[in-house]
Design a protein around this motif. Sequence first.
Motif, PDB file in Angstrom:
ATOM      1  N   CYS A 146       0.862  -1.184   0.000  1.00  0.00           N
ATOM      2  CA  CYS A 146       0.000   0.000   0.000  1.00  0.00           C
ATOM      3  C   CYS A 146       0.896   1.231   0.000  1.00  0.00           C
ATOM      4  N   GLY A 147       0.718   2.103  -0.965  1.00  0.00           N
ATOM      5  CA  GLY A 147       1.436   3.363  -0.976  1.00  0.00           C
ATOM      6  C   GLY A 147       2.943   3.242  -0.876  1.00  0.00           C
ATOM      7  N   GLY A 148       3.527   2.236  -1.485  1.00  0.00           N
ATOM      8  CA  GLY A 148       4.969   2.077  -1.462  1.00  0.00           C
ATOM      9  C   GLY A 148       5.514   1.386  -0.223  1.00  0.00           C
ATOM     10  N   THR A 149       4.645   0.935   0.664  1.00  0.00           N
ATOM     11  CA  THR A 149       5.079   0.196   1.848  1.00  0.00           C
ATOM     12  C   THR A 149       4.488  -1.198   1.817  1.00  0.00           C
ATOM     13  N   GLU A 150       4.978  -2.046   2.687  1.00  0.00           N
ATOM     14  CA  GLU A 150       4.500  -3.427   2.736  1.00  0.00           C
ATOM     15  C   GLU A 150       4.029  -3.788   4.136  1.00  0.00           C
ATOM     16  N   PHE A 151       3.104  -4.730   4.175  1.00  0.00           N
ATOM     17  CA  PHE A 151       2.779  -5.383   5.438  1.00  0.00           C
ATOM     18  C   PHE A 151       2.456  -6.835   5.133  1.00  0.00           C
ATOM     19  N   ALA A 152       2.682  -7.669   6.107  1.00  0.00           N
ATOM     20  CA  ALA A 152       2.427  -9.096   5.942  1.00  0.00           C
ATOM     21  C   ALA A 152       1.451  -9.558   7.004  1.00  0.00           C
ATOM     22  N   VAL A 153       0.615 -10.493   6.610  1.00  0.00           N
ATOM     23  CA  VAL A 153      -0.281 -11.189   7.537  1.00  0.00           C
ATOM     24  C   VAL A 153       0.242 -12.614   7.568  1.00  0.00           C
ATOM     25  N   PHE A 154       0.531 -13.108   8.770  1.00  0.00           N
ATOM     26  CA  PHE A 154       1.147 -14.423   8.867  1.00  0.00           C
ATOM     27  C   PHE A 154       0.356 -15.332   9.799  1.00  0.00           C
ATOM     28  N   ALA A 155       0.372 -16.621   9.492  1.00  0.00           N
ATOM     29  CA  ALA A 155      -0.301 -17.614  10.316  1.00  0.00           C
ATOM     30  C   ALA A 155       0.394 -17.686  11.674  1.00  0.00           C
ATOM     31  N   SER A 156      -0.400 -17.618  12.732  1.00  0.00           N
ATOM     32  CA  SER A 156       0.151 -17.617  14.083  1.00  0.00           C
ATOM     33  C   SER A 156      -0.808 -18.335  15.018  1.00  0.00           C
ATOM     34  N   THR A 157      -0.262 -19.047  15.975  1.00  0.00           N
ATOM     35  CA  THR A 157      -1.127 -19.669  16.986  1.00  0.00           C
ATOM     36  C   THR A 157      -1.461 -18.676  18.083  1.00  0.00           C
ATOM     37  N   GLY A 158      -0.730 -17.569  18.151  1.00  0.00           N
ATOM     38  CA  GLY A 158      -1.005 -16.530  19.136  1.00  0.00           C
ATOM     39  C   GLY A 158      -2.059 -15.573  18.632  1.00  0.00           C
ATOM     40  N   ALA A 159      -2.748 -14.946  19.550  1.00  0.00           N
ATOM     41  CA  ALA A 159      -3.787 -13.980  19.196  1.00  0.00           C
ATOM     42  C   ALA A 159      -3.298 -12.570  19.502  1.00  0.00           C
ATOM     43  N   SER A 160      -3.716 -11.642  18.696  1.00  0.00           N
ATOM     44  CA  SER A 160      -3.401 -10.241  18.928  1.00  0.00           C
ATOM     45  C   SER A 160      -4.207  -9.738  20.112  1.00  0.00           C
ATOM     46  N   PRO A 161      -3.598  -8.927  20.993  1.00  0.00           N
ATOM     47  CA  PRO A 161      -4.384  -8.388  22.098  1.00  0.00           C
ATOM     48  C   PRO A 161      -5.368  -7.330  21.621  1.00  0.00           C
ATOM     49  N   GLY A 162      -5.064  -6.668  20.496  1.00  0.00           N
ATOM     50  CA  GLY A 162      -5.962  -5.650  19.966  1.00  0.00           C
ATOM     51  C   GLY A 162      -6.152  -4.472  20.900  1.00  0.00           C
ATOM     52  N   THR A 163      -5.199  -4.233  21.793  1.00  0.00           N
ATOM     53  CA  THR A 163      -5.327  -3.154  22.769  1.00  0.00           C
ATOM     54  C   THR A 163      -4.593  -1.890  22.346  1.00  0.00           C
ATOM     55  N   PHE A 164      -3.980  -1.902  21.179  1.00  0.00           N
ATOM     56  CA  PHE A 164      -3.247  -0.734  20.678  1.00  0.00           C
ATOM     57  C   PHE A 164      -3.263  -0.799  19.160  1.00  0.00           C
ATOM     58  N   THR A 165      -3.023   0.325  18.525  1.00  0.00           N
ATOM     59  CA  THR A 165      -2.988   0.375  17.071  1.00  0.00           C
ATOM     60  C   THR A 165      -1.754  -0.369  16.581  1.00  0.00           C
ATOM     61  N   GLN A 166      -1.973  -1.394  15.779  1.00  0.00           N
ATOM     62  CA  GLN A 166      -0.874  -2.209  15.283  1.00  0.00           C
ATOM     63  C   GLN A 166      -0.376  -1.762  13.918  1.00  0.00           C
ATOM     64  N   MET A 167      -1.243  -1.087  13.171  1.00  0.00           N
ATOM     65  CA  MET A 167      -0.862  -0.579  11.855  1.00  0.00           C
ATOM     66  C   MET A 167      -1.849   0.514  11.496  1.00  0.00           C
ATOM     67  N   GLY A 168      -1.394   1.494  10.741  1.00  0.00           N
ATOM     68  CA  GLY A 168      -2.291   2.569  10.335  1.00  0.00           C
ATOM     69  C   GLY A 168      -1.988   3.053   8.931  1.00  0.00           C
ATOM     70  N   TRP A 169      -3.008   3.614   8.313  1.00  0.00           N
ATOM     71  CA  TRP A 169      -2.891   4.241   7.003  1.00  0.00           C
ATOM     72  C   TRP A 169      -3.072   5.738   7.180  1.00  0.00           C
ATOM     73  N   GLU A 170      -2.336   6.532   6.428  1.00  0.00           N
ATOM     74  CA  GLU A 170      -2.563   7.970   6.377  1.00  0.00           C
ATOM     75  C   GLU A 170      -3.257   8.259   5.061  1.00  0.00           C
ATOM     76  N   VAL A 171      -4.400   8.947   5.140  1.00  0.00           N
ATOM     77  CA  VAL A 171      -5.209   9.209   3.954  1.00  0.00           C
ATOM     78  C   VAL A 171      -5.480  10.709   3.824  1.00  0.00           C
ATOM     79  N   ASP A 172      -5.945  11.118   2.653  1.00  0.00           N
ATOM     80  CA  ASP A 172      -6.244  12.524   2.400  1.00  0.00           C
ATOM     81  C   ASP A 172      -7.665  12.907   2.758  1.00  0.00           C
ATOM     82  N   ASP A 173      -8.594  11.942   2.761  1.00  0.00           N
ATOM     83  CA  ASP A 173     -10.004  12.237   3.025  1.00  0.00           C
ATOM     84  C   ASP A 173     -10.576  11.152   3.929  1.00  0.00           C
ATOM     85  N   LEU A 174     -10.472  11.367   5.229  1.00  0.00           N
ATOM     86  CA  LEU A 174     -10.883  10.360   6.199  1.00  0.00           C
ATOM     87  C   LEU A 174     -12.353   9.984   6.062  1.00  0.00           C
TER      88      LEU A 174
END
Length: 141
Positions: free
Chosen positions: A50-78
């Motif tokens: 996305c926008g010249g950057t990369e991110f990966a989604v990987f198989a994991s037996t662990g779960a994300s706590p989801g208690t903080f922002t793990q990744m974000g996009w910056e956009v021009d029109d929210l």
Amino acid sequence: MSAKSGDILARGRVATRLPAQDLDRARRFYAEQLGLEPVDERPGGLLYRCGGTEFAVFASTGASPGTFTQMGWEVDDLEAVVSALRQRGVAFEDVDVPGFRTRDKIAEIDGNYPSKGARGERAAWFRDSEGNLLGIGEPVV
């Protein structure tokens, strides 16, 4: 050639890694709700760009706590992005923490990084199918 300790990582690229307990479910979420298709894959992992950057989604037996922002996009029109994602079934979160609170799922945040030339940011958050907390922000200039 020797590298100075302060610049070793400064020249590197940063890429986010998000865990998924069910990689097929995550692939469907990113395709159907976010409109993203992997540009590459390997056993146990999906690579997105996305926008010249990369991110990966990987198989994991662990779960994300989801208690903080793990990744974000910056956009021009929210509003436009939030509206489009809502139409695809994305559910945005209410956030109430010291310093800001969402109103109609969008937060007004005072201050921003001076190097970005913005006086603040507007932001919204949602979770992917695996519980990862993802954000979208628009600088306020």
